[in-house]
Design an enzyme around this catalytic site. Structure first.
Site, PDB file in Angstrom:
ATOM      1  N   LYS A  67       0.796  -1.238   0.000  1.00  0.00           N
ATOM      2  CA  LYS A  67       0.000   0.000   0.000  1.00  0.00           C
ATOM      3  C   LYS A  67       0.830   1.291   0.000  1.00  0.00           C
ATOM      4  O   LYS A  67       0.334   2.354   0.377  1.00  0.00           O
ATOM      5  CB  LYS A  67      -0.999   0.048   1.188  1.00  0.00           C
ATOM      6  CG  LYS A  67      -1.810  -1.191   1.412  1.00  0.00           C
ATOM      7  CD  LYS A  67      -2.309  -1.831   0.160  1.00  0.00           C
ATOM      8  CE  LYS A  67      -3.377  -1.061  -0.563  1.00  0.00           C
ATOM      9  NZ  LYS A  67      -3.760  -1.791  -1.836  1.00  0.00           N
ATOM     10  N   ALA A  68       2.077   1.187  -0.468  1.00  0.00           N
ATOM     11  CA  ALA A  68       2.947   2.363  -0.477  1.00  0.00           C
ATOM     12  C   ALA A  68       2.951   3.106  -1.803  1.00  0.00           C
ATOM     13  O   ALA A  68       3.599   4.144  -1.929  1.00  0.00           O
ATOM     14  CB  ALA A  68       4.367   1.937  -0.122  1.00  0.00           C
ATOM     15  N   GLY A  69       2.255   2.566  -2.818  1.00  0.00           N
ATOM     16  CA  GLY A  69       2.283   3.212  -4.133  1.00  0.00           C
ATOM     17  C   GLY A  69       2.837   2.306  -5.225  1.00  0.00           C
ATOM     18  O   GLY A  69       3.264   2.773  -6.281  1.00  0.00           O
ATOM     19  N   THR A  71       1.371   0.215  -7.321  1.00  0.00           N
ATOM     20  CA  THR A  71       0.657   0.203  -8.596  1.00  0.00           C
ATOM     21  C   THR A  71       0.935   1.491  -9.369  1.00  0.00           C
ATOM     22  O   THR A  71       1.093   1.474 -10.595  1.00  0.00           O
ATOM     23  CB  THR A  71      -0.859   0.058  -8.332  1.00  0.00           C
ATOM     24  OG1 THR A  71      -1.036  -0.982  -7.369  1.00  0.00           O
ATOM     25  CG2 THR A  71      -1.614  -0.259  -9.598  1.00  0.00           C
ATOM     26  N   HIS A 130       6.722  -7.444  -2.495  1.00  0.00           N
ATOM     27  CA  HIS A 130       6.587  -6.802  -1.179  1.00  0.00           C
ATOM     28  C   HIS A 130       7.581  -7.426  -0.187  1.00  0.00           C
ATOM     29  O   HIS A 130       7.471  -7.192   1.027  1.00  0.00           O
ATOM     30  CB  HIS A 130       5.173  -6.998  -0.617  1.00  0.00           C
ATOM     31  CG  HIS A 130       4.096  -6.219  -1.323  1.00  0.00           C
ATOM     32  ND1 HIS A 130       4.261  -4.925  -1.741  1.00  0.00           N
ATOM     33  CD2 HIS A 130       2.816  -6.560  -1.661  1.00  0.00           C
ATOM     34  CE1 HIS A 130       3.140  -4.497  -2.318  1.00  0.00           C
ATOM     35  NE2 HIS A 130       2.253  -5.479  -2.281  1.00  0.00           N
ATOM     36  N   ARG A 152       5.973   4.832   2.036  1.00  0.00           N
ATOM     37  CA  ARG A 152       4.889   5.771   2.361  1.00  0.00           C
ATOM     38  C   ARG A 152       4.856   5.948   3.872  1.00  0.00           C
ATOM     39  O   ARG A 152       5.136   4.987   4.616  1.00  0.00           O
ATOM     40  CB  ARG A 152       3.569   5.169   1.868  1.00  0.00           C
ATOM     41  CG  ARG A 152       2.365   6.051   2.030  1.00  0.00           C
ATOM     42  CD  ARG A 152       1.125   5.387   1.448  1.00  0.00           C
ATOM     43  NE  ARG A 152       0.035   6.331   1.316  1.00  0.00           N
ATOM     44  CZ  ARG A 152      -1.162   6.022   0.848  1.00  0.00           C
ATOM     45  NH1 ARG A 152      -1.426   4.776   0.459  1.00  0.00           N
ATOM     46  NH2 ARG A 152      -2.105   6.934   0.762  1.00  0.00           N
ATOM     47  N   SER A 160      -4.392   2.766   4.668  1.00  0.00           N
ATOM     48  CA  SER A 160      -4.633   2.172   3.353  1.00  0.00           C
ATOM     49  C   SER A 160      -4.656   0.642   3.447  1.00  0.00           C
ATOM     50  O   SER A 160      -5.496  -0.021   2.844  1.00  0.00           O
ATOM     51  CB  SER A 160      -3.540   2.642   2.384  1.00  0.00           C
ATOM     52  OG  SER A 160      -3.756   2.128   1.100  1.00  0.00           O
ATOM     53  N   PHE A 252      -4.287  10.242 -10.249  1.00  0.00           N
ATOM     54  CA  PHE A 252      -5.207   9.386  -9.496  1.00  0.00           C
ATOM     55  C   PHE A 252      -6.547   9.208 -10.211  1.00  0.00           C
ATOM     56  O   PHE A 252      -7.034   8.085 -10.383  1.00  0.00           O
ATOM     57  CB  PHE A 252      -5.423   9.969  -8.093  1.00  0.00           C
ATOM     58  CG  PHE A 252      -6.326   9.137  -7.225  1.00  0.00           C
ATOM     59  CD1 PHE A 252      -5.842   8.045  -6.525  1.00  0.00           C
ATOM     60  CD2 PHE A 252      -7.683   9.435  -7.113  1.00  0.00           C
ATOM     61  CE1 PHE A 252      -6.668   7.255  -5.735  1.00  0.00           C
ATOM     62  CE2 PHE A 252      -8.528   8.665  -6.325  1.00  0.00           C
ATOM     63  CZ  PHE A 252      -8.008   7.574  -5.633  1.00  0.00           C
ATOM     64  N   MET A 255      -6.284   6.915 -13.215  1.00  0.00           N
ATOM     65  CA  MET A 255      -6.071   5.511 -12.842  1.00  0.00           C
ATOM     66  C   MET A 255      -7.333   4.921 -12.216  1.00  0.00           C
ATOM     67  O   MET A 255      -7.662   3.764 -12.429  1.00  0.00           O
ATOM     68  CB  MET A 255      -4.888   5.387 -11.882  1.00  0.00           C
ATOM     69  CG  MET A 255      -3.542   5.540 -12.576  1.00  0.00           C
ATOM     70  SD  MET A 255      -2.126   5.351 -11.469  1.00  0.00           S
ATOM     71  CE  MET A 255      -2.264   3.632 -10.927  1.00  0.00           C
ATOM     72  N   ARG A 278      -8.566   4.172  -3.614  1.00  0.00           N
ATOM     73  CA  ARG A 278      -9.494   4.585  -2.556  1.00  0.00           C
ATOM     74  C   ARG A 278      -9.512   6.111  -2.425  1.00  0.00           C
ATOM     75  O   ARG A 278     -10.480   6.759  -2.786  1.00  0.00           O
ATOM     76  CB  ARG A 278      -9.052   3.909  -1.245  1.00  0.00           C
ATOM     77  CG  ARG A 278     -10.025   3.972  -0.090  1.00  0.00           C
ATOM     78  CD  ARG A 278      -9.402   3.319   1.142  1.00  0.00           C
ATOM     79  NE  ARG A 278      -8.159   3.983   1.492  1.00  0.00           N
ATOM     80  CZ  ARG A 278      -8.062   5.034   2.313  1.00  0.00           C
ATOM     81  NH1 ARG A 278      -9.147   5.505   2.897  1.00  0.00           N
ATOM     82  NH2 ARG A 278      -6.892   5.593   2.584  1.00  0.00           N
ATOM     83  N   LYS A 279      -8.426   6.716  -1.917  1.00  0.00           N
ATOM     84  CA  LYS A 279      -8.379   8.178  -1.760  1.00  0.00           C
ATOM     85  C   LYS A 279      -7.161   8.780  -2.437  1.00  0.00           C
ATOM     86  O   LYS A 279      -7.223   9.879  -2.958  1.00  0.00           O
ATOM     87  CB  LYS A 279      -8.350   8.562  -0.276  1.00  0.00           C
ATOM     88  CG  LYS A 279      -9.642   8.310   0.439  1.00  0.00           C
ATOM     89  CD  LYS A 279     -10.000   9.486   1.330  1.00  0.00           C
ATOM     90  CE  LYS A 279     -11.335   9.250   2.000  1.00  0.00           C
ATOM     91  NZ  LYS A 279     -11.324   9.695   3.387  1.00  0.00           N
TER      92      LYS A 279
HETATM   93  S1  PPS Z   1      -0.643  -2.876  -3.278  1.00  0.00           S
HETATM   94  O1  PPS Z   1      -1.890  -3.677  -3.057  1.00  0.00           O
HETATM   95  O2  PPS Z   1       0.319  -3.057  -2.189  1.00  0.00           O
HETATM   96  O3  PPS Z   1      -0.044  -3.106  -4.583  1.00  0.00           O
HETATM   97  O4  PPS Z   1      -1.165  -1.360  -3.201  1.00  0.00           O
HETATM   98  P1  PPS Z   1      -0.342  -0.088  -3.694  1.00  0.00           P
HETATM   99  O5  PPS Z   1      -0.511   0.083  -5.134  1.00  0.00           O
HETATM  100  O6  PPS Z   1       1.041  -0.140  -3.147  1.00  0.00           O
HETATM  101  O7  PPS Z   1      -1.064   1.092  -2.901  1.00  0.00           O
HETATM  102  C1  PPS Z   1      -2.392   1.474  -3.144  1.00  0.00           C
HETATM  103  C2  PPS Z   1      -2.504   2.883  -2.606  1.00  0.00           C
HETATM  104  O8  PPS Z   1      -1.876   3.773  -3.555  1.00  0.00           O
HETATM  105  C3  PPS Z   1      -2.828   4.729  -3.987  1.00  0.00           C
HETATM  106  N1  PPS Z   1      -2.565   5.134  -5.365  1.00  0.00           N
HETATM  107  C4  PPS Z   1      -2.417   6.423  -5.729  1.00  0.00           C
HETATM  108  N2  PPS Z   1      -2.406   7.564  -5.004  1.00  0.00           N
HETATM  109  C5  PPS Z   1      -2.269   8.726  -5.685  1.00  0.00           C
HETATM  110  N3  PPS Z   1      -2.153   8.798  -7.021  1.00  0.00           N
HETATM  111  C6  PPS Z   1      -2.152   7.685  -7.783  1.00  0.00           C
HETATM  112  N4  PPS Z   1      -2.053   7.775  -9.103  1.00  0.00           N
HETATM  113  C7  PPS Z   1      -2.279   6.416  -7.129  1.00  0.00           C
HETATM  114  N5  PPS Z   1      -2.327   5.126  -7.552  1.00  0.00           N
HETATM  115  C8  PPS Z   1      -2.509   4.376  -6.457  1.00  0.00           C
HETATM  116  C9  PPS Z   1      -4.160   4.009  -3.828  1.00  0.00           C
HETATM  117  O9  PPS Z   1      -5.237   4.906  -3.879  1.00  0.00           O
HETATM  118  C10 PPS Z   1      -3.940   3.358  -2.484  1.00  0.00           C
HETATM  119  O10 PPS Z   1      -3.924   4.318  -1.424  1.00  0.00           O
HETATM  120  P2  PPS Z   1      -5.225   4.734  -0.557  1.00  0.00           P
HETATM  121  O11 PPS Z   1      -4.705   5.640   0.515  1.00  0.00           O
HETATM  122  O12 PPS Z   1      -5.800   3.486   0.006  1.00  0.00           O
HETATM  123  O13 PPS Z   1      -6.129   5.455  -1.487  1.00  0.00           O
END
Ligand code: PPS
Length: 316
Positions: A67-69, A71, A130, A152, A160, A252, A255, A278-279
């Site tokens: 959940k650190a970014g 994707t 991970h 993150r 998250s 965001f 995506m 999500r956010k």
């Molecule tokens: S995973 O399941 O570990 O692969 O998840 P991961 O991709 O690492 O993390 C998902 C969180 O990243 C946010 N996210 C983004 N935030 C801002 N901008 C962009 N483009 C973006 N893409 C993914 C996603 O919303 C998840 O965070 P939260 O806080 O839950 O919204």
């Protein structure tokens, strides 16, 4: 039993779906202690194959605590490398197929991450993990592969992860937020302690030049600047227009509505409970932490992070 397709039907050169059982027949896993790190069997049952995975020198590893970014950065890299040469990838291939998750192994539902990575037709291969630093298969070090690590801040990361565990049927039951936060502080999460993960990779980076350590908060603050730095690390020199196209594509809102990157095609995730995208903010923790939780967390954080130079921003 209705078969469940994790992936939409694919063309040649793309791996076929594997669908033997229904997601609903998979019980939520429990945490196990695996060489001192909390894990579930979905990430350890294929351990020999993971550890003996054969890397190639041009492989690029995207390493993160969940959940650190992951994707976000996976999509940036995919667009930088293949956005122009094979644009059809963007409309036909979900991101988890373009960028396989090395240690994931749910045999009844999909090909293992190692099989998917072995079969990737691209060069370079983009591979997500991970794993804490001490578990990365040795071949990646031997081949001197480039590694992009994304971190993150702990508070937003915990929030998250909590919502992800609510909606992801192959994660352990999250329980309520208060007990979840305590488990996060205790390191009893899948892939172990956030504190050990981010500092373990940070220490490694001090002596290993092929690790590019990025922060989610920096990406939010200035995505274009972070793409520039990534390109520098990777030895890429896209045109200004191309970089702008990537920057815009990975915002965001773009995506979130793109089914190929928002995980809406993945049936282990129930986006009605909480969407994967999500956010996407820095500071959402303020909507979850009580004053007491925050004080306790900060006090514990200082102790756990006292020996590292690693710094995070919890607001920007
Ligand atoms: S995973 O399941 O570990 O692969 O998840 P991961 O991709 O690492 O993390 C998902 C969180 O990243 C946010 N996210 C983004 N935030 C801002 N901008 C962009 N483009 C973006 N893409 C993914 C996603 O919303 C998840 O965070 P939260 O806080 O839950 O919204």
């Amino acid at each position: 039993m209705t078969p469940v397709c994790l992936f939409p039907r694919q063309n040649k050169n793309k791996l076929p779906p594997k669908q033997i059982c229904s997601v609903d027949s998979l019980p939520r896993p429990t945490l196990i202690d695996f060489h001192g790190v909390s894990m579930t069997h979905y990430f350890t049952s294929n351990w020999e194959k993971i550890q003996s995975f054969q890397a190639r020198p041009d492989d690029i590893v995207i390493a993160t605590y969940p959940k650190a970014g992951t994707t976000w950065v996976s999509f940036i890299l995919d667009l930088l490398y293949f956005g122009q040469t094979t644009p059809e990838r963007q409309t036909s291939m979900p991101i988890h197929i373009r960028v396989p998750f090395l240690e994931l192994d749910i045999p009844s539902l999909l090909l293992s991450g190692t099989e998917m990575a072995d079969n990737l037709p691209t060069s370079p291969r983009l591979i997500k993990t991970h794993l804490p630093v001490q578990f990365l298969p040795k071949s990646f070090w031997e081949q001197n592969c480039r590694i992009v690590y994304v971190a993150r801040n702990a508070k937003d990361n915990a929030v998250s992860f909590f919502h992800f565990d609510r909606m992801n049927k192959v994660e352990p039951e999250p329980g309520d937020w208060n007990s979840y936060l305590q488990r996060f502080m205790d390191g009893k999460m899948v892939f172990g302690s956030w504190y050990d993960h981010v500092t373990g990779w940070w220490e490694k980076k001090q002596t290993h030049s092929k690790i590019h350590y990025m922060f989610y908060e920096d990406l939010i603050e200035d995505t274009g600047r972070e793409i520039d730095q990534l390109c520098h690390f990777l030895g890429l020199s896209p045109s200004v227009e191309e970089k702008e196209r990537v920057r815009g594509g990975v915002q965001f809102d773009n995506m979130k509505k793109d089914n190929m990157v928002n995980y809406s095609t993945v049936e282990i995730m129930d986006s009605k409970i909480s969407p994967f995208m999500r956010k996407g903010k820095v500071g959402d923790w303020k909507n979850h932490f009580t004053v007491a939780q925050n004080e306790q967390f900060d006090e514990d954080y200082k102790k756990k992070m006292k020996n590292t130079t690693l710094q995070f921003r919890t607001e920007i």
